[in-house]
Design a protein around this motif. Structure first.
Motif, PDB file in Angstrom:
ATOM      1  N   MET A 175      10.529   8.864   0.855  1.00 44.80           N
ATOM      2  CA  MET A 175      10.982   7.799  -0.039  1.00 44.80           C
ATOM      3  C   MET A 175      10.805   8.174  -1.511  1.00 44.80           C
ATOM      4  SD  MET A 175      12.159   5.238   1.669  1.00 44.80           S
ATOM      5  CE  MET A 175      12.354   5.014   3.436  1.00 44.80           C
ATOM      6  N   GLY A 176      10.356   9.395  -1.765  1.00 47.37           N
ATOM      7  CA  GLY A 176      10.139   9.818  -3.142  1.00 47.37           C
ATOM      8  C   GLY A 176       8.857   9.305  -3.747  1.00 47.37           C
ATOM      9  N   ILE A 177       7.907   8.907  -2.909  1.00 44.30           N
ATOM     10  CA  ILE A 177       6.619   8.383  -3.370  1.00 44.30           C
ATOM     11  C   ILE A 177       5.565   9.468  -3.211  1.00 44.30           C
ATOM     12  CG2 ILE A 177       4.826   6.637  -2.976  1.00 44.30           C
ATOM     13  CD1 ILE A 177       7.087   4.836  -1.838  1.00 44.30           C
ATOM     14  N   ARG A 178       4.782   9.702  -4.249  1.00 40.47           N
ATOM     15  CA  ARG A 178       3.734  10.712  -4.169  1.00 40.47           C
ATOM     16  C   ARG A 178       2.558  10.189  -3.364  1.00 40.47           C
ATOM     17  NH1 ARG A 178      -0.981  12.159  -6.801  1.00 40.47           N
ATOM     18  NH2 ARG A 178      -0.842  10.333  -8.193  1.00 40.47           N
ATOM     19  N   ILE A 225       1.211   7.289   5.322  1.00 38.79           N
ATOM     20  CA  ILE A 225       1.459   8.558   5.997  1.00 38.79           C
ATOM     21  C   ILE A 225       2.271   9.444   5.041  1.00 38.79           C
ATOM     22  CG2 ILE A 225       2.566   9.648   7.985  1.00 38.79           C
ATOM     23  CD1 ILE A 225       2.087   6.977   9.492  1.00 38.79           C
ATOM     24  N   PRO A 226       1.739  10.593   4.628  1.00 40.75           N
ATOM     25  CA  PRO A 226       2.387  11.390   3.573  1.00 40.75           C
ATOM     26  C   PRO A 226       3.857  11.691   3.822  1.00 40.75           C
ATOM     27  CG  PRO A 226       0.181  12.211   3.968  1.00 40.75           C
ATOM     28  CD  PRO A 226       0.433  11.162   5.012  1.00 40.75           C
ATOM     29  N   ALA A 227       4.213  12.110   5.020  1.00 40.89           N
ATOM     30  CA  ALA A 227       5.612  12.473   5.280  1.00 40.89           C
ATOM     31  C   ALA A 227       6.541  11.280   5.072  1.00 40.89           C
ATOM     32  CB  ALA A 227       5.758  13.013   6.696  1.00 40.89           C
ATOM     33  N   ASP A 228       6.100  10.094   5.481  1.00 46.98           N
ATOM     34  CA  ASP A 228       6.923   8.898   5.302  1.00 46.98           C
ATOM     35  C   ASP A 228       7.077   8.553   3.826  1.00 46.98           C
ATOM     36  OD1 ASP A 228       7.030   8.794   8.032  1.00 46.98           O
ATOM     37  OD2 ASP A 228       5.674   7.089   8.248  1.00 46.98           O
ATOM     38  N   LEU A 257       0.829  -1.200   0.000  1.00 50.17           N
ATOM     39  CA  LEU A 257       0.000   0.000   0.000  1.00 50.17           C
ATOM     40  C   LEU A 257       0.866   1.253   0.000  1.00 50.17           C
ATOM     41  CD1 LEU A 257      -2.954  -0.799   2.464  1.00 50.17           C
ATOM     42  CD2 LEU A 257      -2.900  -0.990  -0.032  1.00 50.17           C
ATOM     43  N   MET A 258       1.916   1.257   0.795  1.00 50.49           N
ATOM     44  CA  MET A 258       2.791   2.428   0.847  1.00 50.49           C
ATOM     45  C   MET A 258       3.500   2.647  -0.487  1.00 50.49           C
ATOM     46  SD  MET A 258       4.319   2.423   4.750  1.00 50.49           S
ATOM     47  CE  MET A 258       4.559   0.666   4.991  1.00 50.49           C
ATOM     48  N   LEU A 259       3.962   1.586  -1.122  1.00 50.26           N
ATOM     49  CA  LEU A 259       4.576   1.715  -2.438  1.00 50.26           C
ATOM     50  C   LEU A 259       3.605   2.263  -3.469  1.00 50.26           C
ATOM     51  CD1 LEU A 259       6.635  -1.610  -2.649  1.00 50.26           C
ATOM     52  CD2 LEU A 259       7.565   0.706  -2.430  1.00 50.26           C
TER      53      LEU A 259
END
Length: 537
Positions: free
Chosen positions: A272-275, A265-268, A258-260
């Protein structure tokens, strides 16, 4: 193009694939990062320790645990068809009725005990027969161990001698007490969800199963999940889902995916360079059952010398003999304080040496028993290590970082030291091998900090309420659900595999828009297959 893409062919994913394809008009693609489950060690119950740190395990490690003196812990996770149900110790425990009623009280509507019991029953083919708590005719083989070691019989006697009740059914109306565990085994062979659910229906033309396929991200378009990007045989492929993408990758890998995909959490994610696409506390609320092993040398012959060519041939021919044991044959549940509303400790035991999280090869006859904290208050989190899909996530459990947990582990170890000191077990003890230096709180806690390990029951990182709704739909995204142990808002009091399978059963009805489970609904009667490997690819 498929109707549903299920990411992860584990304990819940195989259930979903089998149930959703009962409708011949529904096309399902089941994706698994690991290989097919063709190794004989997967089928052989007593061989499960050999699967840890193998090609069938993600081989994750925790971050340095502050409550354990900075030690990193081994975190086995199944990486094959059947997921962790293909590498676990096969103990079948549903948990306590209170656990599910607590879920409902926390806002998980439709997940109280009366709501989930029909799905436990629908899953089962229990050799004890059908009654108000058990089911027969379902896909999952649930049996009593056919091979019972005398040390485990005496563990039960010692529990009674220590003042605990004898419990003939640890999934019965009362959980407290010592007794024999039931196991997910059929005819002496592991009944993983791949063997029980997937293999009997793999011939369905509307079911497609891909192994060795790593999903990189869920493709989101205008707030809707429309498919996934995945890597197979070194090639990046785009796969479309007409109805839904269902993430069933487990409590570590589901939040990672899900994070990828921009959900977290936006800041996290930005670090990592993920929008960021949807702001949700993905990866938070990680919970697990910490376990402390007490180990004693013995002059009684243990399971170590029973792994012989003769016993292997006996198992191959009959499904019986010593190798049909899951090792964790007996145990129980107890309350370390009389004012507790339900057990806070599960007793885990084995008639074999268990040192260094099971990684040290046995070199003598020994047996293990120890407490597992059922309701720890410590919370951890799963986060990204890098934005590369092949990177392991960062996993921090924070074991024993609260005073409540430290007090509970001291009480639990002391209770099991008392059991080990009863005549029935004392008769087997030659010498202590791994125990506290004394009965003092300080020595017990020092010992626990050194040896505490995971019992491999991570949950909660995509919990009902915070990340998904009671129908397991991800907040803020259409066409995306999570269906696995990560949706549990709290731990259940017991091993989590049975509950994860129940979640898969219930989710299949939620997805199909069906009402409560019909206890007699076991589909087309194809669940009697013995679960032999067929070379699924």
């Amino acid at each position: 193009m498929y109707d549903y893409i299920v990411v992860g062919a584990g304990s819940a994913g195989c259930v979903l694939a089998a149930r959703l394809t009962e409708d011949p008009g529904t096309r399902v693609l089941l994706l698994e990062a690991g290989p097919a489950d063709t190794a004989e060690e997967i089928r052989l119950p007593m061989a499960w320790p050999r699967l840890l740190q193998s090609a069938y395990d993600w081989r994750y490690l925790s971050e340095p645990e502050p409550g354990l003196g900075g030690r990193r812990r081994v975190l086995p996770v199944g990486r094959t068809l059947g997921g962790s149900s293909s590498i676990n110790a096969m103990i079948y425990v549903r948990g306590n009725k209170r656990d599910f009623d607590d879920w409902a009280a926390l806002g998980a509507r439709g997940w109280g005990w009366d709501d989930v019991l029909p799905y436990f029953r629908r899953a089962e083919d229990n050799t004890r027969g059908a009654d108000e708590l058990r089911g027969v005719g379902g896909p999952l083989g649930v049996t009593d161990n056919s091979s019972r070691h005398p040390i485990m019989a005496d563990l039960i006697k010692a529990g009674v001698q220590a003042g605990h009740p004898r419990n003939p059914d640890l999934n019965g109306a009362q959980q407290d007490g010592f007794g024999w565990y039931q196991v997910t085994v059929r005819d002496g062979v592991r009944s993983s969800t791949a063997a029980a659910y997937l293999r009997p229906v793999v011939h369905r033309p509307n079911l497609h199963v891909w192994t060795d396929t790593l999903v990189h991200r869920v493709v989101l378009d205008g707030g809707r999940a429309v498919g996934v990007e995945a890597e197979r045989a070194g090639e990046l492929v785009s796969l479309r889902a007409e109805r839904e993408v269902v993430v069933s990758a487990g409590a570590y890998n589901s939040p990672k995916l899900l994070m990828l995909s921009g959900v977290g959490i936006p800041a996290d994610l930005e670090a990592m360079g993920i929008r960021p696409v949807v702001d949700l506390p993905v990866g938070e609320n990680l919970r697990d059952h910490p376990h402390v092993a007490l180990v004693y040398l013995t002059d009684t012959e243990t399971k170590e010398t029973q792994f012989t060519p003769e016993n292997l041939e006996l198992w191959r021919a009959t499904g019986g003999g010593p190798l049909s044991s899951n090792l964790g044959e007996a145990g129980g549940f107890l309350r370390t304080r009389p004012d507790l509303p339900a057990p806070d400790v599960e007793v885990t035991a084995s008639p074999a040496m268990f040192l260094d999280e099971g990684l040290t090869a046995p070199y003598d006859h020994a047996f293990m028993l120890g407490p597992t904290l059922l309701t720890p208050t410590s919370r951890g989190r799963v986060s990204l290590r890098t934005a590369m899909p092949g990177s392991a996530p960062r996993i921090l459990h924070n074991y024993l970082t609260t005073e409540e947990d430290r007090q509970a582990v001291v009480r639990g170890v002391r209770a099991l030291l008392s059991v080990a000191d009863q005549p029935a077990l004392k008769a087997h003890r030659r010498a202590p091998l791994s125990v506290p230096d004394s009965d003092s709180d300080a020595d017990i806690l020092r010992f626990a900090r050194r040896v505490t390990n995971s019992l491999f029951h991570p949950v909660g990182t995509c919990a009902i309420g915070s990340v998904v709704d009671p129908e397991l739909r991800v907040h803020g995204v259409t066409g995306l659900r999570v269906v696995d142990a990560s949706v549990m808002p709290t731990l259940v009091r017991g091993n989590t595999n049975a509950t994860t399978i129940m979640i898969g059963e219930k989710a299949s009805d939620l997805i199909r828009g069906r009402g409560a489970a019909d206890d007699q609904d076991v589909s087309d009667g194809s669940w009697s297959a013995a679960g032999q490997p067929t070379g699924l690819t």
